[in-house]
Design a protein around this motif. Structure first.
Motif, short mmCIF file in Angstrom:
data_model
loop_
_atom_site.label_atom_id
_atom_site.label_comp_id
_atom_site.label_asym_id
_atom_site.label_seq_id
_atom_site.Cartn_x
_atom_site.Cartn_y
_atom_site.Cartn_z
N ASP A 179 44.93 94.36 -23.70
CA ASP A 179 43.74 95.05 -23.85
C ASP A 179 43.03 95.22 -22.40
O ASP A 179 42.05 96.02 -22.20
N GLN A 180 43.55 94.54 -21.68
CA GLN A 180 42.94 94.65 -20.10
C GLN A 180 42.76 96.08 -19.58
O GLN A 180 42.10 96.49 -19.08
N LYS A 181 44.05 96.74 -20.23
CA LYS A 181 44.34 98.11 -19.59
C LYS A 181 43.35 99.19 -20.39
O LYS A 181 43.41 100.49 -19.98
N GLY A 182 42.45 98.85 -21.16
CA GLY A 182 41.48 99.81 -21.58
C GLY A 182 42.13 100.61 -22.87
O GLY A 182 41.76 101.78 -23.20
N ILE B 24 43.95 85.04 -6.10
CA ILE B 24 43.53 85.24 -7.79
C ILE B 24 44.39 86.68 -7.88
O ILE B 24 43.34 87.63 -7.60
N HIS B 25 45.21 86.97 -8.73
CA HIS B 25 45.58 88.21 -8.94
C HIS B 25 44.91 88.70 -10.48
O HIS B 25 44.88 89.88 -10.70
N ASN B 26 44.81 87.50 -11.23
CA ASN B 26 44.10 88.06 -12.53
C ASN B 26 43.22 86.59 -12.92
O ASN B 26 44.02 85.67 -13.28
N SER C 213 52.06 100.96 -17.65
CA SER C 213 51.18 99.76 -17.70
C SER C 213 51.87 98.79 -18.77
O SER C 213 52.55 98.89 -19.61
N ARG C 214 51.41 97.53 -18.65
CA ARG C 214 51.50 96.55 -19.53
C ARG C 214 50.53 97.01 -20.70
O ARG C 214 49.41 97.23 -20.40
N LEU C 215 51.00 97.11 -21.91
CA LEU C 215 50.04 97.32 -22.94
C LEU C 215 49.42 96.41 -23.47
O LEU C 215 49.82 95.76 -24.54
N PHE D 59 39.08 95.68 -17.22
CA PHE D 59 38.98 95.02 -15.90
C PHE D 59 40.13 95.25 -15.12
O PHE D 59 41.25 95.45 -15.51
N GLU D 60 40.03 95.18 -13.78
CA GLU D 60 41.25 95.61 -12.93
C GLU D 60 41.14 94.76 -11.63
O GLU D 60 40.53 95.31 -10.64
N PRO D 61 41.67 93.70 -11.46
CA PRO D 61 41.54 92.92 -10.05
C PRO D 61 41.90 93.77 -8.87
O PRO D 61 41.26 93.88 -7.93
N CYS D 62 42.99 94.43 -9.03
CA CYS D 62 43.22 95.54 -8.06
C CYS D 62 43.86 96.88 -8.83
O CYS D 62 43.17 97.84 -8.79
N GLY D 63 44.97 96.71 -9.20
CA GLY D 63 45.71 97.73 -9.98
C GLY D 63 46.64 98.46 -8.68
O GLY D 63 46.12 98.62 -7.41
N LEU D 64 47.81 98.53 -9.18
CA LEU D 64 48.83 99.29 -8.25
C LEU D 64 49.06 100.75 -8.63
O LEU D 64 49.35 101.60 -7.65
N VAL E 260 42.27 94.28 -0.55
CA VAL E 260 42.91 95.19 -1.52
C VAL E 260 44.28 94.99 -1.40
O VAL E 260 44.79 95.06 -0.18
N ASN E 261 45.16 95.24 -2.43
CA ASN E 261 46.58 95.42 -2.36
C ASN E 261 46.82 96.65 -1.88
O ASN E 261 46.34 97.64 -1.90
N GLY E 262 48.16 96.42 -1.12
CA GLY E 262 48.94 97.85 -0.77
C GLY E 262 50.12 98.10 -1.56
O GLY E 262 50.30 97.32 -2.52
N GLY F 55 52.04 93.32 -11.68
CA GLY F 55 51.75 93.66 -10.17
C GLY F 55 51.98 92.61 -9.41
O GLY F 55 52.39 92.76 -8.17
N LEU F 56 51.71 91.25 -9.79
CA LEU F 56 51.89 90.03 -9.02
C LEU F 56 53.16 90.06 -8.13
O LEU F 56 53.29 89.70 -7.01
N ALA F 57 54.41 90.59 -9.23
CA ALA F 57 55.50 90.54 -8.39
C ALA F 57 55.80 91.72 -7.32
O ALA F 57 56.42 91.22 -6.29
N THR G 37 40.95 87.25 -3.49
CA THR G 37 41.26 87.97 -4.58
C THR G 37 41.63 89.58 -4.25
O THR G 37 41.47 89.63 -2.95
N VAL G 38 42.03 90.24 -5.08
CA VAL G 38 43.09 91.23 -4.67
C VAL G 38 42.15 92.69 -4.44
O VAL G 38 42.66 93.85 -4.40
N SER G 39 40.66 92.71 -4.54
CA SER G 39 39.79 93.71 -4.04
C SER G 39 38.50 93.14 -4.03
O SER G 39 38.10 92.13 -4.43
C1 GLC Z 1 47.57 91.58 -11.76
C2 GLC Z 1 46.34 92.32 -11.83
C3 GLC Z 1 46.32 93.78 -11.19
C4 GLC Z 1 46.76 93.46 -9.68
C5 GLC Z 1 47.94 92.73 -9.68
C6 GLC Z 1 48.61 92.51 -8.11
O1 GLC Z 1 48.41 92.05 -12.50
O2 GLC Z 1 45.96 92.55 -13.31
O3 GLC Z 1 44.96 94.54 -11.05
O4 GLC Z 1 47.06 94.79 -9.18
O5 GLC Z 1 47.77 91.37 -10.59
O6 GLC Z 1 47.51 91.88 -7.34
#
Ligand code: GLC
Length: 479
Positions: free
Chosen positions: A307-310, A164-166, A303-305, A380-385, A248-250, A19-21, A215-217
């Motif tokens: 453990d963060q993703k539950g 901080i994205h993660n 998703s990236r597979l 955990f999920e910093p933001c999630g897209l 929060v990201n868009g 998601g950073l990209a 950070t993203v949320s």
């Molecule tokens: C990371 C986080 C994700 C967030 C993304 C973009 O990939 O794991 O939650 O949405 O960065 O900020």
């Protein structure tokens, strides 16, 4: 006009692992171009597709000292959709097939990148007022700026922001090696600076030396001040609480629009989804070899597979989850145990589980459009897209209440007829299963209610509009 330079290790459409990209690739387009000149600087990876490389313009090159090494830095430039991108070239560091390799190589690679970003500025004739750094790979930029660069007139007054994205990824290696690689003096390796738990920590350096941390949320900004989410830096995060912001990201509303999306089979919108969306489901069932059945509750995971993703929750109850009336569609790569888990169930229940263990942008769009629900039970999920894309496509998100998931998905309330998705609080497999089953029950037996959920989901606005304004506001006030 304020000048902002984004520095990052990945950026859509050039190179992406997560998601950073997406954020680095879309946010600059949505910052008001009248008041801000936003440019982006990235490594010139060999893995960037030739179609972009062909259009890059060679600007210049120089040699840079990095500790005892003297390294080549080439500067390439490319304009795309109104944004200027710079790429720093060095074959030794950036010729891998992916942006990241093992951590000890990455530690040197991104020390090089961070120092090269600062060194290149006078040569590209762009003196940013603010360097906006993303994640640990750029954590040394504020440190190097503080160290030698800020003594030069050109650099005086440049501010830095660390996003901080993660927090899980910090860029940690032993102090001696990092000192040797970076050329930074002993002064920097104490516990109030780069040192953490006996090692050197790039992200910590970035947090300590930047002028502002975001950070993203909102929820994640709060969570990382606690031990569970703080990844060892919760003390620092709470100490920084006053200069720590959650934005929060868009998502890119041009790329993700079911009305115009060229990658999906049938276009639809908030008015005609009742008739049109299901055509995408039928097409997807056909494409993936799943049973053609409108009544199957089709649940997507892109998703990236990891453990963060539950995914452990899914592992725990996958038999019950993949019941007769459910179809599960997975897309992504990552840890082998999860890849194999989904492969196994796709083999066992071939009419209702589809494991796509690769990444395809096109397939991801088809999943967002075709599925009824989207599952994201993150630890955990910093933001999630993905949940934001799902909302936009009227694909009802089922999420765990953490970080950005908590901030963007409103839980369904059947008594008040509110909410845009389903959520559960505890990291517990049966709580997740019950929530999926509850959603399925509404889908199967209360179709009108289900469609009203989709109405509300699609009416939400998670374009960059609001969040870009918040970034503009911090750019404006950081003097
Ligand atoms: C990371 C986080 C994700 C967030 C993304 C973009 O990939 O794991 O939650 O949405 O960065 O900020």
């Amino acid at each position: 006009m304020k000048k902002i330079l984004f520095a990052a290790s990945e950026c859509v459409p050039f190179i992406k692992t997560g998601g950073l990209a997406d954020v680095v690739g879309s946010l600059p387009k949505y910052i008001n171009q009248q008041d801000y000149d936003v440019r982006v600087i990235l490594p010139c990876y060999k893995a960037i597709p030739a179609s972009f490389k062909e259009n890059m313009e060679y600007k210049t090159h120089f040699y840079m000292e990095l500790a005892w090494r003297n390294q080549y830095v080439g500067i390439m430039e490319l304009k795309l959709q109104g944004v200027t991108f710079y790429f720093l070239d060095n074959e030794f560091y950036f010729s891998g097939s992916t942006p990241y390799s093992n951590i000890h190589e990455d530690i040197e690679k991104f020390a090089f990148f961070s120092k090269a970003v600062l060194s290149a500025l006078p040569l590209i004739e762009f003196r940013p007022d603010i360097i906006h750094c993303h994640d640990w790979q750029t954590g040394l930029i504020p440190v190097y700026l503080h160290d030698t660069f800020s003594k030069g007139e050109f650099y005086q007054g440049i501010k830095t922001i660390m996003t901080i994205h993660n927090l899980k990824f910090q860029g940690v290696w032993d102090i001696k090696t990092v000192q040797d690689i970076t050329g930074l003096s002993e002064y920097y390796f104490t516990s109030d600076k780069l040192e953490a738990y006996g090692d050197a920590n790039y992200l910590k350096g970035g947090i300590v030396y930047s002028d502002l941390v975001t950070t993203v949320s909102d929820s994640y900004a709060f969570e990382i001040q606690t031990p569970f989410f703080g990844e060892g830096l919760d003390g620092l995060m709470s100490a920084k609480a006053n200069s720590l912001m959650g934005i929060v990201n868009g998502i890119d509303y041009e790329e993700y629009d079911p009305q115009t999306d060229k990658l999906i089979t049938y276009n639809y919108n908030a008015r005609d989804f009742r008739k049109e969306k299901i055509k995408n489901k039928r097409a997807l069932q056909k494409e993936l070899g799943l049973k053609n059945n409108d009544k199957s509750f089709m649940v997507g995971i892109v998703s990236r597979l990891t453990d963060q993703k539950g995914l452990d929750l899914i592992d725990c109850v996958i038999e019950e989850l993949c019941s007769d009336d459910v179809q599960l569609v997975v897309l992504g790569t990552g840890e082998q145990k999860y890849e194999n888990l989904f492969r196994h169930y796709a083999w066992k229940y071939s009419d209702r589980v589809s494991a796509n263990i690769f990444y395809s942008n096109e397939r991801s769009h088809k999943i967002y459009a075709g599925c009824d629900a989207f599952l994201m039970p993150s630890l955990f999920e910093p933001c999630g897209l993905s949940q934001l894309i799902s909302l936009r496509y009227g694909t009802v998100p089922i999420v765990r209440e953490t970080g950005g998931l908590r901030d963007t998905v409103e839980p369904y309330n059947e008594y008040e007829s509110t909410g845009t998705g389903f959520s559960f609080q505890n990291y517990n497999a049966h709580d997740m299963l019950n929530t999926v089953n509850y959603a399925k029950n509404i889908f199967l037996n209360k179709k009108r209610e289900w469609n009203k959920l989709i109405d509300r989901a699609m009416a939400k606005d998670f374009s960059w509009k609001n969040s870009a304004l918040k970034y503009e506001n911090i750019y404006l006030n950081l003097n």
